[in-house]
Motif scaffolding. Structure first.
Motif, PDB file in Angstrom:
ATOM      1  N   ALA A  29      11.867  57.412 -27.666  1.00  0.00           N
ATOM      2  CA  ALA A  29      10.732  57.140 -26.779  1.00  0.00           C
ATOM      3  C   ALA A  29       9.406  57.301 -27.505  1.00  0.00           C
ATOM      4  N   THR A  30       9.312  58.310 -28.391  1.00  0.00           N
ATOM      5  CA  THR A  30       8.079  58.518 -29.137  1.00  0.00           C
ATOM      6  C   THR A  30       8.374  58.826 -30.598  1.00  0.00           C
ATOM      7  N   CYS A  31       7.442  58.458 -31.429  1.00  0.00           N
ATOM      8  CA  CYS A  31       7.502  58.748 -32.865  1.00  0.00           C
ATOM      9  C   CYS A  31       6.104  59.183 -33.269  1.00  0.00           C
ATOM     10  N   ALA A  32       5.949  60.434 -33.675  1.00  0.00           N
ATOM     11  CA  ALA A  32       4.636  60.957 -34.060  1.00  0.00           C
ATOM     12  C   ALA A  32       4.674  61.416 -35.510  1.00  0.00           C
ATOM     13  N   GLY A  33       3.532  61.295 -36.183  1.00  0.00           N
ATOM     14  CA  GLY A  33       3.410  61.822 -37.532  1.00  0.00           C
ATOM     15  C   GLY A  33       3.535  60.793 -38.642  1.00  0.00           C
ATOM     16  N   LEU A  34       3.626  59.540 -38.300  1.00  0.00           N
ATOM     17  CA  LEU A  34       3.743  58.506 -39.321  1.00  0.00           C
ATOM     18  C   LEU A  34       2.354  58.294 -39.933  1.00  0.00           C
ATOM     19  N   SER A  35       2.052  59.106 -40.956  1.00  0.00           N
ATOM     20  CA  SER A  35       0.726  59.024 -41.559  1.00  0.00           C
ATOM     21  C   SER A  35       0.783  59.494 -43.010  1.00  0.00           C
ATOM     22  N   VAL A  36      -0.249  59.139 -43.734  1.00  0.00           N
ATOM     23  CA  VAL A  36      -0.381  59.542 -45.134  1.00  0.00           C
ATOM     24  C   VAL A  36      -1.821  59.989 -45.356  1.00  0.00           C
ATOM     25  N   GLU A  37      -1.985  61.065 -46.122  1.00  0.00           N
ATOM     26  CA  GLU A  37      -3.320  61.566 -46.429  1.00  0.00           C
ATOM     27  C   GLU A  37      -3.482  61.603 -47.951  1.00  0.00           C
ATOM     28  N   PHE A  38      -4.545  60.998 -48.423  1.00  0.00           N
ATOM     29  CA  PHE A  38      -4.830  60.949 -49.846  1.00  0.00           C
ATOM     30  C   PHE A  38      -5.777  62.102 -50.192  1.00  0.00           C
ATOM     31  N   LYS A  39      -5.252  63.145 -50.819  1.00  0.00           N
ATOM     32  CA  LYS A  39      -6.047  64.308 -51.201  1.00  0.00           C
ATOM     33  C   LYS A  39      -6.817  63.985 -52.474  1.00  0.00           C
ATOM     34  N   ASN A  40      -7.972  64.618 -52.637  1.00  0.00           N
ATOM     35  CA  ASN A  40      -8.762  64.414 -53.836  1.00  0.00           C
ATOM     36  C   ASN A  40      -9.516  65.686 -54.166  1.00  0.00           C
ATOM     37  N   ILE A  64       7.771  63.648 -39.397  1.00  0.00           N
ATOM     38  CA  ILE A  64       7.946  62.683 -38.315  1.00  0.00           C
ATOM     39  C   ILE A  64       8.652  63.399 -37.168  1.00  0.00           C
ATOM     40  N   THR A  65       8.098  63.320 -35.965  1.00  0.00           N
ATOM     41  CA  THR A  65       8.733  63.925 -34.793  1.00  0.00           C
ATOM     42  C   THR A  65       9.133  62.823 -33.824  1.00  0.00           C
ATOM     43  N   LEU A  66      10.425  62.788 -33.520  1.00  0.00           N
ATOM     44  CA  LEU A  66      10.997  61.797 -32.609  1.00  0.00           C
ATOM     45  C   LEU A  66      11.393  62.494 -31.310  1.00  0.00           C
ATOM     46  N   GLY A 112      12.563  41.484 -29.577  1.00  0.00           N
ATOM     47  CA  GLY A 112      13.548  42.038 -30.503  1.00  0.00           C
ATOM     48  C   GLY A 112      13.286  41.701 -31.964  1.00  0.00           C
ATOM     49  N   SER A 113      12.147  41.094 -32.256  1.00  0.00           N
ATOM     50  CA  SER A 113      11.800  40.774 -33.642  1.00  0.00           C
ATOM     51  C   SER A 113      11.135  41.982 -34.301  1.00  0.00           C
ATOM     52  N   VAL A 114      11.427  42.194 -35.582  1.00  0.00           N
ATOM     53  CA  VAL A 114      10.831  43.306 -36.316  1.00  0.00           C
ATOM     54  C   VAL A 114       9.352  43.015 -36.565  1.00  0.00           C
ATOM     55  N   VAL A 115       8.497  43.925 -36.125  1.00  0.00           N
ATOM     56  CA  VAL A 115       7.056  43.810 -36.316  1.00  0.00           C
ATOM     57  C   VAL A 115       6.659  44.515 -37.610  1.00  0.00           C
ATOM     58  N   ALA A 116       7.231  45.689 -37.854  1.00  0.00           N
ATOM     59  CA  ALA A 116       6.953  46.471 -39.055  1.00  0.00           C
ATOM     60  C   ALA A 116       8.108  47.436 -39.280  1.00  0.00           C
ATOM     61  N   SER A 117       8.241  47.893 -40.515  1.00  0.00           N
ATOM     62  CA  SER A 117       9.245  48.911 -40.814  1.00  0.00           C
ATOM     63  C   SER A 117       8.719  49.829 -41.906  1.00  0.00           C
ATOM     64  N   TRP A 118       9.199  51.056 -41.892  1.00  0.00           N
ATOM     65  CA  TRP A 118       8.813  52.062 -42.874  1.00  0.00           C
ATOM     66  C   TRP A 118      10.078  52.678 -43.418  1.00  0.00           C
ATOM     67  N   THR A 119      10.182  52.782 -44.732  1.00  0.00           N
ATOM     68  CA  THR A 119      11.324  53.406 -45.387  1.00  0.00           C
ATOM     69  C   THR A 119      10.869  54.748 -45.936  1.00  0.00           C
ATOM     70  N   LEU A 120      11.460  55.822 -45.437  1.00  0.00           N
ATOM     71  CA  LEU A 120      11.082  57.185 -45.821  1.00  0.00           C
ATOM     72  C   LEU A 120      12.006  57.670 -46.937  1.00  0.00           C
ATOM     73  N   ARG A 121      11.408  58.191 -48.014  1.00  0.00           N
ATOM     74  CA  ARG A 121      12.177  58.686 -49.161  1.00  0.00           C
ATOM     75  C   ARG A 121      12.550  60.150 -48.980  1.00  0.00           C
ATOM     76  N   ASN A 122      13.754  60.484 -49.452  1.00  0.00           N
ATOM     77  CA  ASN A 122      14.235  61.873 -49.482  1.00  0.00           C
ATOM     78  C   ASN A 122      13.988  62.586 -48.158  1.00  0.00           C
ATOM     79  N   VAL A 123      14.664  62.122 -47.148  1.00  0.00           N
ATOM     80  CA  VAL A 123      14.498  62.629 -45.783  1.00  0.00           C
ATOM     81  C   VAL A 123      15.447  63.796 -45.525  1.00  0.00           C
ATOM     82  N   TYR A 124      14.920  64.805 -44.874  1.00  0.00           N
ATOM     83  CA  TYR A 124      15.717  65.950 -44.449  1.00  0.00           C
ATOM     84  C   TYR A 124      15.323  66.310 -43.022  1.00  0.00           C
ATOM     85  N   PRO A 125      16.285  66.719 -42.221  1.00  0.00           N
ATOM     86  CA  PRO A 125      15.901  67.212 -40.892  1.00  0.00           C
ATOM     87  C   PRO A 125      15.271  68.588 -41.052  1.00  0.00           C
TER      88      PRO A 125
END
Length: 153
Positions: A29-40, A64-66, A112-125
């Motif tokens: 129902a919800t997906c929160a946290g899909l973001s990236v922050e560029f530190k400098n 990511i919280t589902l 039912g068409s894919v609008v966007a997708s994100w592939t997450l690397r090295n995922v752990y619960p």
């Protein structure tokens, strides 16, 4: 009657699915946290009085919280996947030996068409939460799953 634009109509009916290493964890129902922050880092360079030099530091990704209402089929799949993760962790010397896991979040439109997708690397619960049980209430039983990862860019 006012007609909604295609963009507004699609935005109102978005759906998404999450899978990890090909295991479909179902719709959420919800997906929160899909973001990236560029530190400098800002560095004061000697003799430069006009500006502060900005140097790239690191890229940070939020967990990511589902969330969704529990269902017999999809909730059971998540529990089996989590059981396999725990079993895998106990059979290796370190979590890194557990092997990389890849998750995919796919966003679909109303057709039912894919609008966007994100592939997450090295995922752990990192956390699973079940519903607060109250036999006198009428709330929907909600489960949440939190996934940590090393990035999607």
């Amino acid at each position: 009657m006012q007609r909604l634009s295609d963009t507004a109509r699609l935005g109102m009916s978005m759906r998404f699915r999450v899978s990890v290493d090909g295991i479909n964890l179902g719709s959420w129902a919800t997906c929160a946290g899909l973001s990236v922050e560029f530190k400098n880092q800002r560095v004061n360079e000697g003799g430069n009085y006009e500006y502060t030099v900005i140097l790239p530091d690191r890229v940070e990704y939020r967990a990511i919280t589902l969330r969704r209402a529990m269902s017999p089929q999809e909730s059971a799949i998540v529990q089996r996947w989590l059981t396999g993760v725990v079993s895998g962790w106990y059979k290796v010397n370190s979590p890194r030996d557990y092997g990389p896991r890849t998750a995919e979040i796919e966003l679909f439109d109303a057709g039912g068409s894919v609008v966007a997708s994100w592939t997450l690397r090295n995922v752990y619960p990192s956390k699973w939460s079940g519903p607060d049980l109250d036999a006198t209430g009428s709330q929907v039983a909600v489960e949440s799953l939190e996934l940590v990862h090393e990035g999607f860019l």
